[in-house]
Design an enzyme around this catalytic site. Structure first.
Site, PDB file in Angstrom:
ATOM      1  CG  ASP A  38      -7.361   3.373  -0.613  1.00  0.00           C
ATOM      2  OD1 ASP A  38      -7.808   2.220  -0.545  1.00  0.00           O
ATOM      3  OD2 ASP A  38      -7.453   4.174   0.331  1.00  0.00           O
ATOM      4  CE  LYS A  56      -4.426   1.048   0.289  1.00  0.00           C
ATOM      5  NZ  LYS A  56      -5.603   0.257  -0.126  1.00  0.00           N
TER       6      LYS A  56
END
Ligand code: NDP
Ligand code: 2IT
Length: 452
Positions: A172, A132
């Site tokens: 995201d 991430k």
């Protein structure tokens, strides 16, 4: 043979050490607790998982990159943001996971998201590891030109760490099609390569997959439908409260409508909207996707059926289903009590870790079906992996094919979590099922690949 309680004691010690070694990272501690507190049954049952160092390796990212992102606004002022990429685990495939641009981003937030992503990606059954990244950059109110310059500066550093076989970022919070376009352009320019599989969530026509924008929301609704089927019900005629009004929320609302349910709320950081007639998706998409406006504009333009509540909690609105689709820890204990009092039947997490641990506990105790994000919102990353497959083959599948694959993956994740929970003595507990099933797949690969 180690007993469950001895194993639990070892895991509890490890959690204390994780807190000690990773100070000031409360979200990462929370995510580690949530997983490690459910692993005792499987570690006790399978001695290979008690091998010293296995879980210690799992909670330590393989690599963490932090870098400076300088950029100039439209007035020529220089801003300095911080960029992150946490490459957490590549036992199952290249690191895979989104990029978040939001002022609340820090290393602990990216580590919690990366840690969750390991298990989520394992549950998809596809060959993707966990990672991430993101930045504390706030895109709100920024012009397209400013967002482009920021993305170019961010990629000028990130490019050296990623690649279609290494690490494949996507979107995201705060990162959608526009940002992926600018990021991809800069990667292509710097490397002089057409490497479509280096990022997912690309535009259609230049390597993007049909249904990727819809996939997280659609997948979450399919997961909620599967949980409801276990209770002998379907989604027809059910009302739903949805939080957020971004990518995940919008396509959650769309799929609910397609399956005969009615989403009556959406929200953003300014407050929430209740629309008794059900959210008008064309209007919401116009305001959020085209105008990049706030949800109060929705209530203003919708007319009598809708009202905007500044601040407040969307979970105060009674409904059969709740689908948190905004951000972490947005549904707390008090919210869970309200939902239970109002007769909620299922809560399914479109966002990552939106429900606090106390709230999860209350919901499960009250018999509410609870779908944890690492299972329920895995449809997004699953279709990202399908996008990578299409890129490798230099082909493009039809929307119907992608949707069918997505539905099959969500059905399989649901049954895996359901059956694993039952196998380890926690019937109906999708949290335990998801954590154990994800853990087994990653841990087996890590054991087979040696101490690295
Ligand atoms: P978007 O940026 O498209 O939308 C985010 C929405 O959540 C906006 O309405 C935003 O409101 C709201 N929001 C964000 N932060 C806060 C906050 N701190 N307080 C209140 N509201 C907030 O992001 P996504 O829809 O892509 O992501 C939503 C969630 O889903 C995240 O948890 C993400 O990690 C998760 N997720 C996303 C996937 C994807 O494919 N995109 C896949 C799996 C999970 P505002 O504009 O006012 O900030
Ligand atoms: O949290 C997530 O799963 C995402 N933001 C999507 C990740 C991806 O690589 O598609």
């Amino acid at each position: 043979m180690t007993t469950r309680s001895e194993t639990q004691t070892t895991l509890t010690h490890l959690l204390t050490e994780i807190e000690h070694r990773n100070p000031a990272q409360p979200e990462f501690h929370q995510a580690a607790h949530e997983v490690l507190e459910t692993l005792a049954p499987v570690v006790a049952a399978r001695p290979e998982y008690a091998e010293p160092g296995l879980i210690e390796r799992l909670v330590e990212p393989e690599r963490q990159v932090i870098f400076r992102v300088p950029w100039q606004d439209d007035q020529g002022r220089v801003h300095v943001n911080r960029g992150f990429r946490v490459e957490f685990n590549s036992a199952l495939g290249p690191y895979k996971g989104g990029l978040r641009f939001h002022p609340s981003v820090n290393l602990g937030v990216i580590k919690f998201l990366g840690f969750e992503q390991i298990f989520k990606n394992a549950l998809t059954g596809l060959g993707i590891g966990g990672g991430k990244g993101g930045s504390d950059f706030d895109p709100h109110g920024r012009s397209d030109a400013e967002v482009m310059r920021f993305c170019q500066s961010f990629m000028t550093e990130l490019y050296r760490h990623i690649g279609e076989h290494t690490d494949v970022p996507a979107g995201d919070i705060g990162v959608g099609g526009r940002e992926i376009g600018y990021l991809f352009g800069q990667y292509r320019r710097i490397t002089n390569r057409w490497e479509a599989g280096v990022l997912t969530g690309k535009g259609q026509g230049w390597g993007g997959s049909l249904i990727r924008p819809e996939a997280t929301g659609y997948g979450n609704v399919l997961f909620a439908a599967a949980m409801m089927r276990e209770r002998g019900e379907d989604l027809e005629g059910q009302t739903a409260v949805v939080s957020g009004s971004g990518n995940v929320a919008i396509y959650t609302i769309e799929k609910l409508a397609a399956l005969g349910a009615n989403a009556i709320t959406c929200s953003d950081s300014s407050g929430y909207v209740v629309d008794e007639k059900g959210i008008d998706l064309d209007l919401l998409k116009q305001i959020k996707e085209v105008e990049r406006g706030r949800v109060d504009a929705y209530a203003e333009r919708r007319g009598a059926s809708a009202r905007f509540v500044a601040g407040g909690s969307v979970w105060d609105v009674p409904a059969d289903l709740a689908l948190p689709s905004a951000t972490q820890n947005e549904l707390n204990e008090a919210d869970a009590e309200t939902l239970i009092r109002n007769g909620v039947k299922a809560v399914s997490e479109g966002a990552n870790m939106p429900t606090t641990p106390e709230a999860v506990h209350l919901l499960q105790k009250a018999g509410v079906a609870f779908g944890p994000g690492k299972a329920a919102n895995a449809g997004g990353v699953a279709v990202s992996a399908l996008e990578m497959a299409q890129n490798h083959a230099r082909t493009a599948w039809t929307a119907q094919r992608v949707e069918e694959e997505l539905a099959a993956i969500m059905t399989s994740i649901h049954s895996t979590c359901h059956d694993t929970a039952e196998r380890y003595g926690a019937p109906g507990d999708y949290v335990t099922g998801a954590n154990i099933a994800g853990f087994e797949r990653v841990a087996d690969a890590m054991l087979a690949q040696g101490v690295i």
